[in-house]
Design a protein around this motif. Structure first.
Motif, PDB file in Angstrom:
ATOM      1  N   LYS A   1       4.385 -10.079   0.761  1.00 43.12           N
ATOM      2  CA  LYS A   1       2.995  -9.714   1.063  1.00 43.12           C
ATOM      3  C   LYS A   1       2.945  -8.468   1.940  1.00 43.12           C
ATOM      4  O   LYS A   1       2.073  -7.611   1.785  1.00 43.12           O
ATOM      5  CB  LYS A   1       2.258 -10.893   1.720  1.00 43.12           C
ATOM      6  CG  LYS A   1       1.988 -12.016   0.723  1.00 43.12           C
ATOM      7  CD  LYS A   1       1.223 -13.166   1.350  1.00 43.12           C
ATOM      8  CE  LYS A   1      -0.200 -12.777   1.710  1.00 43.12           C
ATOM      9  NZ  LYS A   1      -0.890 -13.902   2.391  1.00 43.12           N
ATOM     10  N   LYS A   2       3.907  -8.363   2.853  1.00 36.52           N
ATOM     11  CA  LYS A   2       4.011  -7.151   3.674  1.00 36.52           C
ATOM     12  C   LYS A   2       4.208  -5.928   2.771  1.00 36.52           C
ATOM     13  O   LYS A   2       3.615  -4.864   2.999  1.00 36.52           O
ATOM     14  CB  LYS A   2       5.202  -7.313   4.629  1.00 36.52           C
ATOM     15  CG  LYS A   2       5.497  -6.108   5.491  1.00 36.52           C
ATOM     16  CD  LYS A   2       6.694  -6.406   6.387  1.00 36.52           C
ATOM     17  CE  LYS A   2       7.211  -5.153   7.047  1.00 36.52           C
ATOM     18  NZ  LYS A   2       8.474  -5.416   7.758  1.00 36.52           N
ATOM     19  N   PHE A   3       5.027  -6.088   1.742  1.00 39.95           N
ATOM     20  CA  PHE A   3       5.279  -4.991   0.795  1.00 39.95           C
ATOM     21  C   PHE A   3       3.972  -4.548   0.122  1.00 39.95           C
ATOM     22  O   PHE A   3       3.701  -3.356  -0.012  1.00 39.95           O
ATOM     23  CB  PHE A   3       6.309  -5.472  -0.245  1.00 39.95           C
ATOM     24  CG  PHE A   3       6.952  -4.365  -1.045  1.00 39.95           C
ATOM     25  CD1 PHE A   3       7.826  -3.464  -0.447  1.00 39.95           C
ATOM     26  CD2 PHE A   3       6.704  -4.248  -2.411  1.00 39.95           C
ATOM     27  CE1 PHE A   3       8.445  -2.454  -1.194  1.00 39.95           C
ATOM     28  CE2 PHE A   3       7.314  -3.247  -3.163  1.00 39.95           C
ATOM     29  CZ  PHE A   3       8.183  -2.349  -2.556  1.00 39.95           C
ATOM     30  N   LEU A   4       3.125  -5.509  -0.271  1.00 35.55           N
ATOM     31  CA  LEU A   4       1.839  -5.152  -0.900  1.00 35.55           C
ATOM     32  C   LEU A   4       0.971  -4.349   0.074  1.00 35.55           C
ATOM     33  O   LEU A   4       0.320  -3.376  -0.309  1.00 35.55           O
ATOM     34  CB  LEU A   4       1.052  -6.395  -1.337  1.00 35.55           C
ATOM     35  CG  LEU A   4       1.666  -7.364  -2.342  1.00 35.55           C
ATOM     36  CD1 LEU A   4       0.628  -8.409  -2.765  1.00 35.55           C
ATOM     37  CD2 LEU A   4       2.204  -6.656  -3.578  1.00 35.55           C
ATOM     38  N   TYR A   5       0.953  -4.753   1.353  1.00 32.36           N
ATOM     39  CA  TYR A   5       0.094  -4.095   2.354  1.00 32.36           C
ATOM     40  C   TYR A   5       0.646  -2.740   2.795  1.00 32.36           C
ATOM     41  O   TYR A   5      -0.113  -1.815   3.062  1.00 32.36           O
ATOM     42  CB  TYR A   5      -0.053  -4.993   3.596  1.00 32.36           C
ATOM     43  CG  TYR A   5      -1.081  -6.100   3.431  1.00 32.36           C
ATOM     44  CD1 TYR A   5      -2.445  -5.804   3.307  1.00 32.36           C
ATOM     45  CD2 TYR A   5      -0.692  -7.436   3.421  1.00 32.36           C
ATOM     46  CE1 TYR A   5      -3.385  -6.819   3.171  1.00 32.36           C
ATOM     47  CE2 TYR A   5      -1.632  -8.458   3.289  1.00 32.36           C
ATOM     48  CZ  TYR A   5      -2.976  -8.139   3.162  1.00 32.36           C
ATOM     49  OH  TYR A   5      -3.906  -9.140   3.022  1.00 32.36           O
TER      50      TYR A   5
ATOM     51  N   GLU B   1      -6.871  -9.701  -7.623  1.00 34.95           N
ATOM     52  CA  GLU B   1      -7.351  -8.848  -8.719  1.00 34.95           C
ATOM     53  C   GLU B   1      -6.451  -7.621  -8.852  1.00 34.95           C
ATOM     54  O   GLU B   1      -5.996  -7.265  -9.936  1.00 34.95           O
ATOM     55  CB  GLU B   1      -8.811  -8.434  -8.461  1.00 34.95           C
ATOM     56  CG  GLU B   1      -9.383  -7.414  -9.443  1.00 34.95           C
ATOM     57  CD  GLU B   1      -9.265  -7.800 -10.928  1.00 34.95           C
ATOM     58  OE1 GLU B   1      -9.541  -8.969 -11.265  1.00 34.95           O
ATOM     59  OE2 GLU B   1      -8.873  -6.928 -11.739  1.00 34.95           O
ATOM     60  N   GLU B   2      -6.174  -6.964  -7.712  1.00 33.65           N
ATOM     61  CA  GLU B   2      -5.428  -5.701  -7.766  1.00 33.65           C
ATOM     62  C   GLU B   2      -3.949  -5.860  -8.144  1.00 33.65           C
ATOM     63  O   GLU B   2      -3.422  -5.074  -8.926  1.00 33.65           O
ATOM     64  CB  GLU B   2      -5.525  -4.973  -6.409  1.00 33.65           C
ATOM     65  CG  GLU B   2      -4.787  -3.654  -6.451  1.00 33.65           C
ATOM     66  CD  GLU B   2      -4.831  -2.877  -5.144  1.00 33.65           C
ATOM     67  OE1 GLU B   2      -5.585  -3.261  -4.220  1.00 33.65           O
ATOM     68  OE2 GLU B   2      -4.095  -1.878  -5.064  1.00 33.65           O
ATOM     69  N   PHE B   3      -3.283  -6.865  -7.582  1.00 32.31           N
ATOM     70  CA  PHE B   3      -1.831  -6.958  -7.756  1.00 32.31           C
ATOM     71  C   PHE B   3      -1.391  -8.019  -8.769  1.00 32.31           C
ATOM     72  O   PHE B   3      -0.214  -8.113  -9.069  1.00 32.31           O
ATOM     73  CB  PHE B   3      -1.151  -7.228  -6.411  1.00 32.31           C
ATOM     74  CG  PHE B   3      -1.305  -6.093  -5.426  1.00 32.31           C
ATOM     75  CD1 PHE B   3      -0.588  -4.907  -5.608  1.00 32.31           C
ATOM     76  CD2 PHE B   3      -2.172  -6.198  -4.345  1.00 32.31           C
ATOM     77  CE1 PHE B   3      -0.732  -3.857  -4.715  1.00 32.31           C
ATOM     78  CE2 PHE B   3      -2.319  -5.153  -3.445  1.00 32.31           C
ATOM     79  CZ  PHE B   3      -1.595  -3.970  -3.627  1.00 32.31           C
ATOM     80  N   SER B   4      -2.333  -8.841  -9.228  1.00 36.04           N
ATOM     81  CA  SER B   4      -1.885  -9.865 -10.184  1.00 36.04           C
ATOM     82  C   SER B   4      -2.691  -9.874 -11.478  1.00 36.04           C
ATOM     83  O   SER B   4      -2.163  -9.604 -12.549  1.00 36.04           O
ATOM     84  CB  SER B   4      -1.916 -11.247  -9.537  1.00 36.04           C
ATOM     85  OG  SER B   4      -1.334 -12.172 -10.417  1.00 36.04           O
ATOM     86  N   LEU B   5      -3.999 -10.152 -11.361  1.00 38.19           N
ATOM     87  CA  LEU B   5      -4.800 -10.328 -12.574  1.00 38.19           C
ATOM     88  C   LEU B   5      -4.767  -9.130 -13.509  1.00 38.19           C
ATOM     89  O   LEU B   5      -4.716  -9.270 -14.724  1.00 38.19           O
ATOM     90  CB  LEU B   5      -6.267 -10.592 -12.188  1.00 38.19           C
ATOM     91  CG  LEU B   5      -6.705 -12.043 -12.133  1.00 38.19           C
ATOM     92  CD1 LEU B   5      -8.208 -12.103 -11.922  1.00 38.19           C
ATOM     93  CD2 LEU B   5      -6.312 -12.816 -13.398  1.00 38.19           C
TER      94      LEU B   5
END
Ligand code: CP3
Length: 348
Positions: A172-176, A224-228
């Motif tokens: 999750k840190k990587f996504l942020y 929405e942004e990183f999965s869907l």
């Protein structure tokens, strides 16, 4: 392109329910039906030495894939493999340590790590293709064969974290902190997954499921942004067979999932059935969603709760399953009782 000659299935309840056709009864299969609860599985695993060897030995993978059809009487077989074969085919090999779960020696930390990854093709996972072909032949049309892959976010989570986790805080840190790199990685995983699923379909999979096991860790916006977004692309690319999307914990995304170009949405046990139907709409088949822990209860309780679930879903556009995979210490006899209760139920 489908190269596998499709044969007539003796029991096609699952495929008919997935397409929204009426069925005489509700079909049933269980997540993690292959392995975990069957002593017969453990005996085969012992023959080869471990989980990974079993996954990579097509004849034996086919054997444990068919075991639940014979022993539990489920309406489908799911290929015995793991979602982690994709990171491995892309360049990060994994190990499964008993009682500890999967681990990766190398993880993704920067752009160079992502550049080194290849986009997997079906040939990189020839052992899965072989296992599907052998299974298909040995099933001889008795029930449909389910192929599967992890959804891109869940695969990224393992590739960055390197192991299982309650929070996946490193991922999750990587996504942020690295959103652009996250998208580059998700893009490579998505292309690999499309190739892989198309290979599975050519090798005999009649329907495929995407497992987004860690969906519930993201906020609705991040989801929405990183999965869907990437799940949507996979659904758009897979037009040959029905697609099931199972996103554990993604109660907040049900309305959006109702708009995905897929046939089936899997529900976990936290998702209230009538509200899920309302949010997802009538154009999708719903799959699920009993709490696997019900199967620790006595027969009477299992029967009552199962009937209640079947009644709430209604007789159409439902595939009975659990809200997540079976746990290893659930008794096989209770699992069979759950399957039999579903198979003998008729809507009144
Ligand atoms: O559903 C089936 O029966 C088909 C086989 C299957 C396995 N893994 C076999 C397995 C499927 C569909 C999976 C998917 C999978 N793998 C997921 C998504 C589903 C979910 O549960 O959310 C995830 C997150 C993984 C990653 C993974 N693989 C973990 C966390 C573990 C260790 C813990 C455990 O027991 O599941 C594995 C190893 C694994 N994959 C085993 C099995 C039977 C256990 C090893 C063994 O007992 O031999």
């Amino acid at each position: 392109m489908i190269t596998f000659a499709r044969m007539q299935l003796q029991n096609d309840l699952l495929l008919r329910a997935a397409r929204g056709e009426k069925t005489e009864r509700t079909p049933v299969w269980l997540m993690r039906q292959a392995g975990r609860v069957l002593p017969e599985y453990r005996a085969v695993r012992e023959q080869v030495g471990g989980f990974k060897q079993l996954v990579e030995t097509p004849e034996l993978a086919a054997e444990v894939t068919i075991q639940p059809v014979d022993i539990l009487g489920v309406d489908a077989a799911i290929i015995f493999s793991d979602i982690l074969v994709i990171p491995e085919a892309m360049g990060l090999s994994y190990e499964v340590v008993e009682a500890k779960g999967p681990t990766f020696e190398q993880t993704i930390r920067n752009g160079a790590d992502i550049d080194r990854l290849k986009i997997a093709s079906p040939e990189d996972l020839q052992y899965v293709m072989d296992a599907l072909q052998i299974t298909k032949k040995n099933l001889a049309g008795r029930v449909p064969l389910i192929g599967f892959a992890g959804a891109p976010w869940t695969i990224l989570a393992y590739m960055v974290e390197g192991r299982g986790s309650k929070t996946f805080s490193v991922s999750k840190k990587f996504l942020y902190t690295e959103p652009a790199l996250s998208h580059r990685l998700l893009e490579k995983i998505t292309l690999s997954t499309i190739n892989y699923l198309k290979g599975q379909i050519s090798s005999g999979a009649d329907i495929v499921q995407l497992f987004d096991s860690w969906a519930g860790l993201l906020s609705p916006e991040q989801y929405e942004e990183f999965s869907l977004r990437y799940i949507r692309r996979i659904c758009e690319a897979i037009t040959e067979v029905p697609v099931v999307v199972f996103a554990k914990g993604a109660f907040f995304a049900r309305e959006a999932m109702g708009k995905l170009p897929c046939e089936v949405i899997g529900l976990d046990w936290n998702m209230e059935i009538e509200l899920s139907r309302e949010l997802i709409g009538n154009k999708k088949t719903l799959q699920g969603n009993m709490d696997p822990c019900l199967l620790y209860a006595d027969h009477e309780t299992i029967r009552t709760e199962t009937h209640r679930m079947l009644k709430r879903f209604g007789p159409h556009r439902h595939i009975a399953n659990l809200g997540h995979g079976l746990y290893p210490d659930i008794e096989k006899e209770k699992v069979k009782f759950y399957v039999d209760t579903i198979k003998s139920y008729r809507a009144v």
